[in-house]
Write a protein that holds these residues in place. Structure first.
Motif: not given
Length: 187
Positions: A148, A151, A171-175, A177
């Motif tokens: 783990e 984020v 910043y999640i999966d390159g984006e 939110k």
């Protein structure tokens, strides 16, 4: 009034930089004040934050070298008193009862802490508690299960009188939110 709460940067020890999409969002001239929760360990990031807002308030994290930084501070915006600390002085770390005691001792409505590198926001006994997480997603030992990872996150607070609207940037999966949480003093 927009107030940025950011911390646990650990550049370059545990992370190379702020995510570029975060840097782009933190444009100079829009944020009135920055509350930095410590572990601001490089001059370049310090200079960047000062360019975002000259009102940069910093508390000492366990890896900050400056001996002159205070362990905690209180700022007032409207009728809200906001206390902030890195979190390494909260025992046990991140414990809601220990955080409530610290908030009472500082006589604040909003208490912001770091150290866990994990975003949290909740209300307890009429006080609002915020942990903005680590802006770089730096790994912190003891807080994460194997496999783990943190984020990257920070929070922007829009303070208007007795109301604080919290915007959480993750910043999640390159984006990037964004989530919104509201707190009203006395309500």
């Amino acid at each position: 009034m927009l107030v940025l709460a950011i911390g646990d940067l650990h550049i370059p020890d545990r992370a190379m930089e702020l995510p570029p999409k975060f840097r782009k969002l933190l444009a100079p001239g829009k944020i009135s004040q920055i509350l930095c929760l410590g572990n601001l360990t490089d001059r370049e990031t310090y200079d960047f934050l000062r360019s975002v807002s000259p009102d940069l308030q910093i508390v000492k994290g366990e890896f900050d070298l400056s001996l002159s930084l205070p362990l905690s501070k209180v700022v007032t915006h409207g009728s809200l008193r906001i206390g902030f600390t890195h979190g390494h002085t909260i025992v046990p770390p991140g414990d809601s009862d220990a955080l409530l005691i610290a908030a009472r001792q500082m006589d604040v409505d909003v208490f912001i802490w770091g150290g866990t590198h994990r975003f949290e926001a909740y209300e307890l006994e009429g006080k609002f508690f915020i942990n903005p997480g680590s802006a770089t997603g730096a790994i912190s030992s003891g807080w994460w299960a194997e496999g783990e990872s943190p984020v990257p996150s920070f929070v922007l607070m829009d303070v208007q009188g007795t109301v604080l609207v919290l915007y959480v940037y993750q910043y999640i999966d390159g984006e990037v939110k964004v989530e919104k949480v509201s707190y009203r003093k006395g309500g």
